[in-house]
Enzyme design. Structure first.
Site, PDB file in Angstrom:
ATOM      1  CG  HIS A  17      38.427  45.895  33.369  1.00  0.00           C
ATOM      2  ND1 HIS A  17      37.579  46.669  32.811  1.00  0.00           N
ATOM      3  CD2 HIS A  17      37.647  45.742  34.662  1.00  0.00           C
ATOM      4  CE1 HIS A  17      36.327  46.917  33.625  1.00  0.00           C
ATOM      5  NE2 HIS A  17      36.555  46.270  34.643  1.00  0.00           N
ATOM      6  CE  LYS A  41      28.174  47.577  37.958  1.00  0.00           C
ATOM      7  NZ  LYS A  41      29.495  47.307  37.902  1.00  0.00           N
ATOM      8  NE  ARG A  90      37.950  49.393  41.253  1.00  0.00           N
ATOM      9  CZ  ARG A  90      36.719  49.469  40.537  1.00  0.00           C
ATOM     10  NH1 ARG A  90      36.772  50.110  39.512  1.00  0.00           N
ATOM     11  NH2 ARG A  90      35.742  48.690  40.896  1.00  0.00           N
ATOM     12  CB  SER A 128      33.243  50.648  33.444  1.00  0.00           C
ATOM     13  OG  SER A 128      34.479  49.546  33.381  1.00  0.00           O
TER      14      SER A 128
HETATM   15  P1  ADP Z   1      31.065  44.271  38.045  1.00  0.00           P
HETATM   16  O1  ADP Z   1      30.075  44.615  37.317  1.00  0.00           O
HETATM   17  O2  ADP Z   1      30.944  42.670  38.418  1.00  0.00           O
HETATM   18  O3  ADP Z   1      31.470  45.089  39.140  1.00  0.00           O
HETATM   19  P2  ADP Z   1      33.471  45.238  36.350  1.00  0.00           P
HETATM   20  O4  ADP Z   1      33.495  45.279  35.201  1.00  0.00           O
HETATM   21  O5  ADP Z   1      32.767  46.770  36.904  1.00  0.00           O
HETATM   22  O6  ADP Z   1      32.413  44.149  36.905  1.00  0.00           O
HETATM   23  O7  ADP Z   1      34.726  44.925  37.414  1.00  0.00           O
HETATM   24  C1  ADP Z   1      35.273  43.529  36.955  1.00  0.00           C
HETATM   25  C2  ADP Z   1      36.348  43.306  38.179  1.00  0.00           C
HETATM   26  O8  ADP Z   1      37.592  43.916  37.483  1.00  0.00           O
HETATM   27  C3  ADP Z   1      35.976  43.970  39.574  1.00  0.00           C
HETATM   28  O9  ADP Z   1      36.637  42.836  40.609  1.00  0.00           O
HETATM   29  C4  ADP Z   1      36.468  45.224  39.814  1.00  0.00           C
HETATM   30  O10 ADP Z   1      36.833  45.190  41.114  1.00  0.00           O
HETATM   31  C5  ADP Z   1      37.872  44.999  38.934  1.00  0.00           C
HETATM   32  N1  ADP Z   1      38.337  46.161  38.533  1.00  0.00           N
HETATM   33  C6  ADP Z   1      37.631  47.260  37.882  1.00  0.00           C
HETATM   34  N2  ADP Z   1      38.535  48.408  37.565  1.00  0.00           N
HETATM   35  C7  ADP Z   1      39.616  47.799  38.113  1.00  0.00           C
HETATM   36  C8  ADP Z   1      40.986  48.555  38.140  1.00  0.00           C
HETATM   37  N3  ADP Z   1      41.094  49.838  37.740  1.00  0.00           N
HETATM   38  N4  ADP Z   1      42.072  47.887  38.645  1.00  0.00           N
HETATM   39  C9  ADP Z   1      42.007  46.694  39.210  1.00  0.00           C
HETATM   40  N5  ADP Z   1      40.709  46.102  39.292  1.00  0.00           N
HETATM   41  C10 ADP Z   1      39.538  46.699  38.689  1.00  0.00           C
END
Ligand code: ADP
Length: 168
Positions: A17, A41, A90, A128
């Site tokens: 992130h 979630k 990703r 996450s």
């Molecule tokens: P959500 O609950 O909306 O999916 P997340 O917190 O899981 O939110 O992720 C937010 C954004 O960050 C999403 O677009 C996700 O694809 C991106 N993201 C999560 N992990 C990574 C990573 N390792 N590299 C690049 N983007 C990421």
């Protein structure tokens, strides 16, 4: 002034992130990391915890701050004066879901663009949920999250009587 929002649940914020946020900060004059108060979630960390992890991680980014939201992402974008929504990709598995969300957001507000940034090759495996699984199964998450998140996860998960069986 170009403004973008980067929405997510960030449960918890990872180095993946952070890398997306750092790059978006170079593309836009201002980046607002939008933390979903509650979504479909069930989060491990509450809103205050998730916010504090992000604030700690972005202290070196002067044009980045955070907001909390609980309804439509495009509504928050409008309220912030943002023209873009940042999302990270990703793998191909992210693509289908992200494309659908982007299409819905376009339908709701056609002036807001979704901008996808490809994950850094070193961070494509970081999510996450993976971090939560690895940590609760007793694995090291060092280098995948900030030290603040790592400590908080250890504290939170050390209370678990049974170690979770993960895929790893
Ligand atoms: P959500 O609950 O909306 O999916 P997340 O917190 O899981 O939110 O992720 C937010 C954004 O960050 C999403 O677009 C996700 O694809 C991106 N993201 C999560 N992990 C990574 C990573 N390792 N590299 C690049 N983007 C990421």
């Amino acid at each position: 002034m170009s403004i973008a929002i980067y929405p997510g649940s960030f449960d918890p914020f990872t180095v993946g992130h952070l890398h997306i946020a750092e790059r978006a900060c170079r593309l836009f004059d201002r980046l607002i990391i939008a933390v979903a108060e509650q979504n479909y979630k069930n989060t491990l960390f509450n809103l205050e915890e998730r916010k504090s992890f992000i604030l700690d991680a972005i202290s070196h980014l002067p044009n980045c701050d955070i907001a909390v939201y609980q309804d439509l992402t495009v509504k928050l974008a409008r309220q912030c004066g943002a023209s873009a929504i940042i999302r990270g990709l990703r793998a191909i598995s992210d693509y289908e879901y992200e494309m659908q969300v982007a299409a819905v957001n376009k339908h709701l507000d056609e002036e807001i663009e979704t901008v996808f940034l490809m994950a850094n090759a070193d961070y494509t495996f970081i999510s996450s949920s993976t971090i939560k699984q690895v940590c609760s199964a007793g694995g090291s998450i060092s280098g995948l999250v900030t030290p603040m998140v790592e400590n908080a996860m250890r504290k939170k998960l050390s209370g678990s009587v049974n170690r979770t069986v993960s895929n790893f």
